[in-house]
Motif scaffolding. Structure first.
Motif, PDB file in Angstrom:
ATOM      1  N   CYS A 508       0.826  -1.213   0.000  1.00 20.97           N
ATOM      2  CA  CYS A 508       0.000   0.000   0.000  1.00 20.97           C
ATOM      3  C   CYS A 508       0.857   1.259   0.000  1.00 20.97           C
ATOM      4  N   ILE A 509       1.878   1.289   0.843  1.00 22.25           N
ATOM      5  CA  ILE A 509       2.733   2.478   0.938  1.00 22.25           C
ATOM      6  C   ILE A 509       3.471   2.722  -0.374  1.00 22.25           C
ATOM      7  N   GLU A 510       4.088   1.662  -0.913  1.00 18.50           N
ATOM      8  CA  GLU A 510       4.918   1.829  -2.113  1.00 18.50           C
ATOM      9  C   GLU A 510       4.078   2.179  -3.339  1.00 18.50           C
ATOM     10  N   LEU A 511       2.973   1.492  -3.542  1.00 17.43           N
ATOM     11  CA  LEU A 511       2.133   1.792  -4.697  1.00 17.43           C
ATOM     12  C   LEU A 511       1.334   3.072  -4.465  1.00 17.43           C
ATOM     13  N   GLY A 512       0.974   3.322  -3.203  1.00 21.21           N
ATOM     14  CA  GLY A 512       0.264   4.554  -2.882  1.00 21.21           C
ATOM     15  C   GLY A 512       1.063   5.793  -3.219  1.00 21.21           C
ATOM     16  N   LYS A 513       2.377   5.735  -3.041  1.00 19.53           N
ATOM     17  CA  LYS A 513       3.224   6.880  -3.371  1.00 19.53           C
ATOM     18  C   LYS A 513       3.202   7.178  -4.874  1.00 19.53           C
ATOM     19  N   ARG A 514       2.890   6.184  -5.679  1.00 18.30           N
ATOM     20  CA  ARG A 514       2.809   6.385  -7.125  1.00 18.30           C
ATOM     21  C   ARG A 514       1.425   6.886  -7.546  1.00 18.30           C
ATOM     22  N   LEU A 515       0.371   6.301  -6.981  1.00 16.38           N
ATOM     23  CA  LEU A 515      -0.983   6.551  -7.463  1.00 16.38           C
ATOM     24  C   LEU A 515      -1.735   7.617  -6.676  1.00 16.38           C
ATOM     25  N   ASN A 516      -1.389   7.788  -5.388  1.00 19.88           N
ATOM     26  CA  ASN A 516      -2.100   8.758  -4.547  1.00 19.88           C
ATOM     27  C   ASN A 516      -1.172   9.202  -3.422  1.00 19.88           C
ATOM     28  N   PRO A 517      -0.085   9.889  -3.762  1.00 17.98           N
ATOM     29  CA  PRO A 517       0.986  10.142  -2.788  1.00 17.98           C
ATOM     30  C   PRO A 517       0.561  10.952  -1.571  1.00 17.98           C
ATOM     31  N   GLU A 518      -0.447  11.837  -1.702  1.00 18.92           N
ATOM     32  CA  GLU A 518      -0.849  12.648  -0.547  1.00 18.92           C
ATOM     33  C   GLU A 518      -1.368  11.796   0.598  1.00 18.92           C
ATOM     34  N   ALA A 519      -1.921  10.640   0.283  1.00 22.44           N
ATOM     35  CA  ALA A 519      -2.487   9.778   1.323  1.00 22.44           C
ATOM     36  C   ALA A 519      -1.443   8.872   1.967  1.00 22.44           C
ATOM     37  N   TRP A 520      -0.231   8.849   1.426  1.00 24.12           N
ATOM     38  CA  TRP A 520       0.776   7.888   1.902  1.00 24.12           C
ATOM     39  C   TRP A 520       2.100   8.597   2.176  1.00 24.12           C
ATOM     40  N   PRO A 521       2.147   9.405   3.248  1.00 25.21           N
ATOM     41  CA  PRO A 521       3.377  10.147   3.554  1.00 25.21           C
ATOM     42  C   PRO A 521       4.441   9.312   4.260  1.00 25.21           C
ATOM     43  N   TRP A 522       4.113   8.106   4.683  1.00 25.97           N
ATOM     44  CA  TRP A 522       5.041   7.293   5.465  1.00 25.97           C
ATOM     45  C   TRP A 522       5.992   6.537   4.549  1.00 25.97           C
ATOM     46  N   ASP A 523       7.184   6.262   5.064  1.00 28.86           N
ATOM     47  CA  ASP A 523       8.182   5.516   4.292  1.00 28.86           C
ATOM     48  C   ASP A 523       8.340   4.079   4.765  1.00 28.86           C
ATOM     49  N   SER A 524       7.702   3.734   5.858  1.00 30.66           N
ATOM     50  CA  SER A 524       7.826   2.366   6.372  1.00 30.66           C
ATOM     51  C   SER A 524       6.618   2.040   7.227  1.00 30.66           C
ATOM     52  N   ALA A 525       6.437   0.746   7.478  1.00 36.54           N
ATOM     53  CA  ALA A 525       5.361   0.316   8.363  1.00 36.54           C
ATOM     54  C   ALA A 525       5.548   0.886   9.761  1.00 36.54           C
ATOM     55  N   ALA A 526       6.798   0.929  10.231  1.00 37.27           N
ATOM     56  CA  ALA A 526       7.059   1.447  11.575  1.00 37.27           C
ATOM     57  C   ALA A 526       6.629   2.904  11.696  1.00 37.27           C
ATOM     58  N   GLU A 527       6.905   3.722  10.666  1.00 38.12           N
ATOM     59  CA  GLU A 527       6.468   5.121  10.686  1.00 38.12           C
ATOM     60  C   GLU A 527       4.941   5.214  10.712  1.00 38.12           C
ATOM     61  N   PHE A 528       4.304   4.403   9.896  1.00 39.30           N
ATOM     62  CA  PHE A 528       2.840   4.406   9.838  1.00 39.30           C
ATOM     63  C   PHE A 528       2.246   4.100  11.209  1.00 39.30           C
ATOM     64  N   PHE A 529       2.711   3.038  11.844  1.00 36.77           N
ATOM     65  CA  PHE A 529       2.140   2.643  13.135  1.00 36.77           C
ATOM     66  C   PHE A 529       2.474   3.649  14.226  1.00 36.77           C
ATOM     67  N   SER A 530       3.651   4.227  14.170  1.00 40.25           N
ATOM     68  CA  SER A 530       4.016   5.216  15.185  1.00 40.25           C
ATOM     69  C   SER A 530       3.026   6.372  15.194  1.00 40.25           C
ATOM     70  N   GLU A 531       2.586   6.798  14.004  1.00 31.73           N
ATOM     71  CA  GLU A 531       1.606   7.882  13.946  1.00 31.73           C
ATOM     72  C   GLU A 531       0.253   7.442  14.498  1.00 31.73           C
ATOM     73  N   GLN A 532      -0.153   6.206  14.186  1.00 29.34           N
ATOM     74  CA  GLN A 532      -1.445   5.723  14.666  1.00 29.34           C
ATOM     75  C   GLN A 532      -1.465   5.574  16.187  1.00 29.34           C
ATOM     76  N   PHE A 533      -0.293   5.332  16.777  1.00 26.95           N
ATOM     77  CA  PHE A 533      -0.218   5.049  18.208  1.00 26.95           C
ATOM     78  C   PHE A 533      -0.247   6.298  19.083  1.00 26.95           C
ATOM     79  N   LYS A 534      -0.198   7.481  18.501  1.00 26.75           N
ATOM     80  CA  LYS A 534      -0.047   8.707  19.294  1.00 26.75           C
ATOM     81  C   LYS A 534      -1.098   8.813  20.387  1.00 26.75           C
ATOM     82  N   THR A 535      -2.350   8.494  20.063  1.00 27.19           N
ATOM     83  CA  THR A 535      -3.426   8.627  21.055  1.00 27.19           C
ATOM     84  C   THR A 535      -3.893   7.287  21.594  1.00 27.19           C
ATOM     85  N   THR A 536      -3.215   6.202  21.225  1.00 29.19           N
ATOM     86  CA  THR A 536      -3.684   4.874  21.614  1.00 29.19           C
ATOM     87  C   THR A 536      -2.748   4.197  22.597  1.00 29.19           C
TER      88      THR A 536
END
Length: 748
Positions: A508-536
């Motif tokens: 999702c991240i790699e192809l998202g950067k090609r097809l819809n980059p605004e929705a996929w600012p993360w470069d790795s799964a770890a970055e993605f989850f770190s953002e989701q965890f802020k309030t959890t």
């Protein structure tokens, strides 16, 4: 190298992790230690410090090295010409080349037919359940994704009914899963009774529930009431086994409610304060006295009454429902009745009862709201099935699956041109009328499949094959109940690599950067989850790695404290703020607002003439310890344990048909037939047979027309298309009719 989650030397180390998939499994998050030597997974052992599994693992986890390093596993991207579908004419390519082809094709198809001409097909239970909606909405930006199971007859309908009746997340047994000190927690109580309805928790560990917790609770005094047409191991240990005729669950539930209400065994205080429509429900259940229900279900009246009294007169108790409740056309009404049972007995959100929460965690909210927002509202309104099944469309973001097949076949309301098949072996496992799906999907202009092995579906359909990593090969999280009742968030820690594979999220991240980059600012799964965890979680992904498991605080009786409603008011997130025993939402959709029983579409009573030719009642799909649906059939140790597709038949019935133990037989009805091996057991009703699901033969020729023998033993060949409930959800996978006869020598 030395960390809490990874210890050892560079070439010989142990990684602590929690399991999800692939290989297939539900999000249970069992803790394990992966032993890596010279880049290979050599041993798996349970992690005794994990708060839930406590060192215990199933045979699927223990054989993980056989799966990860299997010689037939595909570990690099591949392509082939559209004209060569069904043939073994693949070429190895790079990920960049695969993405180049996909990007070009997606843009071409969107320009010519619109984004709605793309459909994403997802499976059940795997980690992809979190990510295939994201792939559809936020990467490809199509409104169309579906789990192609007739009537969505799995987890979704149970969530829909729970939303309608109590406005809450998925209800689950309170097995102290939220507490680090588990059963020693001072506010916890052991359930006095556990009613297991249409579920095999030991074999399936379904939806994030750790099945062995049932054994823990039995050791601590919990008694069982098991509702199942088969005598499972748990049924043999139950105080009451209600061995019903397949497909009559709603009648049984209404009969139990009749006893509880008429004998005034319900929780009067909870009903008065927190329930709406009790008088209407009382009137409805008068239609289902135990005498009538006994005739419908084939369960003795006395047993129905005794089980109802035992459950309602006990202290805090729990109901656990399984997929069988919605694998009958009347399944939504079964679930509505069971929600009512949970409520009127006062077992909602109490210690030792049923845990509930808000429908989504932070991760769940990202999955649904953010991803959906990536599709224009006018385009989203074009989802397949929205007009035909508005209730299903309102309660679930996926398309109504039966309508998807009709659209594939007819091109109405618009043509579907591209398929992305993510973690589902459609023909072998999930599709009713699988040959129709086979023919319909062959017409696609372009098809991408994400998988680990060459499955029948991949061989028949794919133009691009994207190899997926197993969970030891990528970072991720485990989210029990997919965010709808999450007792923990667990870290999946990357331990090693095999070939050149990717996880669902990485794709999702790699192809998202090609097809819809605004929705996929993360470069790795770890970055993605770190953002989701802020309030959890209160930490980043690395912090969760070190911790291993995060268990959120659980508060009982949230409905009294304003913790279930978005507005902070006491009550439930429903139109009336109460548990709606009479559902006004159902009335909006033109459905009866109260639960009712409807005879299965094919049965000795609804189709007596047809039953002269097909005299046996067919139930299907009981889980095994060895396989997750169609997966793992090529794993040597697991195949040795369960080598053949087994059907169950009563010895007296078998004798009448000239069948002995181990004979190959045909199960056949008006829709199709399947060949399986007979197992004679006195624990099944003489008028009922059971057929195993999701069987194919990886050892056979995988190319067309054989496709790994996918049509031979496939019980879904006997399951019809679009025989679904009135709201577009639930289907008769477990309540059909058939005949059984011995296969001849060439057949066998």
């Amino acid at each position: 190298m030395e960390k809490e989650w990874k210890k050892g030397t560079e070439n010989n180390y142990i990684v602590r992790t929690c399991g999800w998939s692939p290989p297939g499994d539900h999000p249970v998050g069992c803790g394990m230690k992966l032993h890596i030597k010279d880049g290979r997974l050599v041993k798996v052992e349970g992690d005794p410090e994990h708060p839930i599994s406590q060192g215990r693992l199933c045979v699927r986890c223990l054989t993980l090295p056989e799966y990860v390093h299997h010689p037939q596993r595909i570990t690099y991207p591949m392509k082939r010409d559209k004209a060569d579908r069904g043939k073994d004419k693949w070429s190895k390519i790079s990920w960049d080349e695969a993405y180049d082809i996909i990007e070009e094709k997606v843009k071409e198809i969107k320009n010519q037919w619109g984004a709605e001409s793309i459909m994403v097909y997802g499976g059940t239970g795997r980690e992809a359940t979190l990510y295939y909606p994201a792939l559809a909405f936020a990467v490809l930006q199509t409104p169309n994704c579906t789990c192609p199971l007739s009537g969505s007859a799995c987890y979704g309908p149970r969530c829909t009914v729970t939303d309608f009746v109590m406005g809450a997340g998925y209800p689950e047994i309170d097995y102290a899963g939220f507490f680090p000190d588990r059963y020693d927690h001072p506010g916890y109580q052991v359930p006095q009774y556990i009613m297991i309805w249409g579920k095999a928790p030991l074999e399936s560990n379904a939806d994030g529930f750790y099945g062995h917790a049932i054994i823990d609770l039995m050791k601590r005094g919990s008694k069982l009431i098991v509702v199942d047409p088969r005598v499972t191991w748990l049924a043999s240990k139950a105080e009451y086994h209600l061995q019903l005729r397949p497909g009559t669950d709603a009648a049984l539930a209404l009969g139990i409610l009749h006893v509880i209400i008429n004998e005034k065994l319900y929780d009067h205080d909870f009903v008065e304060k927190w329930c709406m429509g009790f008088e209407d429900l009382t009137e409805r259940v008068q239609e289902y006295p135990p005498e009538k229900v006994a005739e419908i279900t084939w369960i003795a009246k006395e047993k129905i009454i005794a089980a109802a009294r035992a459950f309602s007169q006990a202290g805090n108790s729990a109901v656990q429902w399984g997929v069988a409740t919605v694998q009958a056309r009347n399944g939504m009404q079964t679930c509505q009745s069971l929600c009512d049972l949970m409520a009127i007995t006062g077992n909602l959100d109490v210690p030792g009862g049923i845990t509930i929460g808000r429908p989504s965690s932070t991760l769940g909210q990202w999955r649904y709201s953010t991803c959906r927002g990536e599709v224009d509202p006018e385009l989203f309104a074009k989802r397949i099935g929205t007009k035909e099944w508005p209730a299903s469309a309102a309660s679930m973001l996926i398309c109504q699956p039966d309508e998807c097949l009709d659209t594939l076949e007819t091109g109405k309301p618009y043509p579907l041109k591209m398929a992305w098949i993510n973690s589902t072996n459609l023909y072998a496992c999930i599709n009713a009328a699988p040959e129709r799906w086979y023919r319909a999907l062959k017409k696609m202009e372009f098809t991408v499949i994400q998988e680990l092995f060459m499955t029948p579906s991949a061989m028949a359909l794919a133009d691009i094959f994207l190899p997926m990593s197993t969970f030891p090969e990528h970072d991720g999280v485990v989210l029990p109940h997919f965010g709808r009742n999450t007792n923990m968030i667990c870290a999946m820690n990357k331990a090693m690599e095999v070939g050149d594979c990717r996880s669902d999220l990485e794709i999702c991240i790699e192809l998202g950067k090609r097809l819809n980059p605004e929705a996929w600012p993360w470069d790795s799964a770890a970055e993605f989850f770190s953002e989701q965890f802020k309030t959890t979680v209160g930490t980043d992904f690395d912090g969760l790695r070190e911790k291993g498991v995060f268990q959120p605080e659980y508060i009982y009786k949230k409905y009294e404290k304003g913790l279930l409603r978005a507005d902070g008011e006491p009550g439930f997130e429903t139109m009336t703020g109460k548990v709606e025993l009479r559902s006004p939402i159902l009335e909006v959709w033109g459905e009866d607002p109260l639960p009712y029983y409807e005879e299965p579409p094919y049965s000795p009573y609804s189709t007596p003439d047809l039953c002269k030719e097909y005299p046996l009642i067919l139930t299907t799909g009981a889980r095994t310890f060895t396989y997750f649906h169609s997966e793992q059939k090529q794993i040597p140790t697991l195949r040795e344990i369960t080598p053949d597709p087994i059907m169950e038949i009563h010895p007296d019935t078998a004798a009448e048909l000239g069948i002995i133990e181990g004979d190959w037989v045909w199960l056949e009805n008006m829709f199709g037939k399947a060949r399986q091996k007979a197992h004679l057991t006195a624990t099944i009703h003489p008028k009922v047979v059971h057929g195993i699901h999701a069987w194919w033969y990886p050892e056979e020729d995988i190319t067309e027309p054989n496709l790994g023998g996918v049509w031979k033993s496939n019980i879904n060949m006997l399951v019809p298309h679009k025989h679904i409930g009135r709201l577009g959800q639930a289907a008769p996978y477990k309540s059909l009719i058939c005949k059984v006869y011995k296969a001849n020598g060439s057949d066998g």
